[in-house]
Write an enzyme that holds these catalytic residues in place. Sequence first.
Site, PDB file in Angstrom:
ATOM      1  N   PHE A   3       0.862  -1.179   0.000  1.00  0.00           N
ATOM      2  CA  PHE A   3       0.000   0.000   0.000  1.00  0.00           C
ATOM      3  C   PHE A   3       0.897   1.226   0.000  1.00  0.00           C
ATOM      4  CE2 PHE A   3      -2.291   3.552   1.797  1.00  0.00           C
ATOM      5  CZ  PHE A   3      -3.483   3.500   1.112  1.00  0.00           C
ATOM      6  N   ASP A  20       9.293   2.551   1.523  1.00  0.00           N
ATOM      7  CA  ASP A  20       8.145   3.307   2.015  1.00  0.00           C
ATOM      8  C   ASP A  20       8.021   3.048   3.509  1.00  0.00           C
ATOM      9  OD1 ASP A  20       5.691   4.283   2.821  1.00  0.00           O
ATOM     10  OD2 ASP A  20       4.619   3.624   1.017  1.00  0.00           O
ATOM     11  N   LYS A  77       3.079   9.421   8.321  1.00  0.00           N
ATOM     12  CA  LYS A  77       2.150   9.190   9.442  1.00  0.00           C
ATOM     13  C   LYS A  77       2.612   9.723  10.812  1.00  0.00           C
ATOM     14  CE  LYS A  77      -0.871   5.660   7.634  1.00  0.00           C
ATOM     15  NZ  LYS A  77      -0.504   5.011   6.392  1.00  0.00           N
TER      16      LYS A  77
HETATM   17  C1  PLP Z   1      -0.763   5.318   4.978  1.00  0.00           C
HETATM   18  C2  PLP Z   1       0.291   4.943   4.025  1.00  0.00           C
HETATM   19  C3  PLP Z   1       0.514   5.674   2.849  1.00  0.00           C
HETATM   20  C4  PLP Z   1      -0.376   6.831   2.450  1.00  0.00           C
HETATM   21  O1  PLP Z   1      -0.302   7.886   3.355  1.00  0.00           O
HETATM   22  P1  PLP Z   1      -1.448   9.023   3.314  1.00  0.00           P
HETATM   23  O2  PLP Z   1      -0.963  10.029   4.307  1.00  0.00           O
HETATM   24  O3  PLP Z   1      -2.729   8.367   3.692  1.00  0.00           O
HETATM   25  O4  PLP Z   1      -1.484   9.565   1.940  1.00  0.00           O
HETATM   26  C5  PLP Z   1       1.555   5.301   2.040  1.00  0.00           C
HETATM   27  N1  PLP Z   1       2.339   4.255   2.336  1.00  0.00           N
HETATM   28  C6  PLP Z   1       2.169   3.520   3.452  1.00  0.00           C
HETATM   29  C7  PLP Z   1       3.087   2.376   3.749  1.00  0.00           C
HETATM   30  C8  PLP Z   1       1.125   3.820   4.324  1.00  0.00           C
HETATM   31  O5  PLP Z   1       0.929   3.068   5.413  1.00  0.00           O
END
Ligand code: PLP
Length: 389
Positions: free
Chosen positions: A132, A217, A246
């Site tokens: 994700f 990520d 986050k």
């Molecule tokens: C939550 C998340 C995103 C997206 O972040 P947003 O602030 O919701 O755009 C991208 N990569 C990972 C691994 C995430 O957990």
Amino acid sequence: MTVSDWTERYQGAVMNTFGTPQGVLVRGEGAYVWDADGTKYLDLLGGIAVNALGHGHPAILDAVTQQLGTLGHISNFFTSKPQVELAEKLLDLIGHEGRVFFTNSGTEANEAAFKATRRTGRTRIVVAEGSFHGRTMGALALTSKEAYRAPFEPLPGDVSWVPYGDTAALEAAVDDTVAAVLLEPIQGEAGVVVPPDGYLQAAREITSKQGALLWLDEVQTGMGRSGAWFAHTESGIVPDLVTVAKGLGGGIPIGACIALGDAGQLLQPGNHGTTFGGNPVATAAALAVIATIESDGLLDNARKIGDIFRDGLASHPLVAETTGRGLLVGVVLTEPVTADVQKAALAAGLIINNATPTRLRLAPPLILTVEQAEGAVATLTQILDEVMA
Ligand SMILES: *Cc1c(COP(=O)(O)O)cnc(C)c1O
């Protein structure tokens, strides 16, 4: 106005992208939140790995208030002290030279990284199944869930998929046409999936050999969540791109694309931009979050408290295994009943997440205490007993 009144108004005015809200929250303090009916909950999800210092932490409140009273927003024609300090601090924590681009969210951090990969002259990105990376068109193109992507195709293309944690598959997929390999060190939205030991090191070797970038990520795993500043740290590797968001601002929206070494030169004037990204208030909040994690020993606390959940729940007969690092905790069930467990937990005053039908996810504030964790383990054990019966 009760929870049900507000829910009705929500449905009449807010776009229906999230389905019906689980509740209407009005106040938070530490690891607790209260809803519009006055019910108290222990927040074991932390705004999905965001509220690193819990709710209403004085360090964030002071930093934001002071910065807003001094200088709230400027254009990116100018810079500010907290912006420069935060960029330096992130590079210091990651332990390598580089350059930072600030954003307002995780998906935007990934968009910046995605654009940086295009500046290699190559276009192909290799991504893991179960990944994700966000909901904007670029990040969505790199997100594995078919149901998220299908309604929005065509998306920015040239993406190859590999099974997560499979070194041989990665080696087979990466050749000298690949711009970057993109991986989460632990897959968060997939339900806290940890790859086998040595996977990130192998990814580093494979990408280096083919002249491809390694892009990690860490939007969910980064900024102390795993019990280290970055979840990849324990693997000993140096990636080219690291995205965070986050937990970075502890609830104030901010993300960052951290480009290490030569990758820091990929984006040049005119290549990318943002109005709000790196604004003084958001960067001041992030500096306060980092300073508090350091001064209060919250990396150690995340490891200690995370293990209380993993050890405390692992032997339950409905639990196949517990996963994760630090306070990113996965509880894998032997039956696809996480929706029932999540509902029962909420009714018992615990906010948790059913990431998949078999995988529960906990991502509580890093300030959670031993007593709170032990109490939550006891309640969750009871709920698992009831759901199993
Ligand atoms: C939550 C998340 C995103 C997206 O972040 P947003 O602030 O919701 O755009 C991208 N990569 C990972 C691994 C995430 O957990």
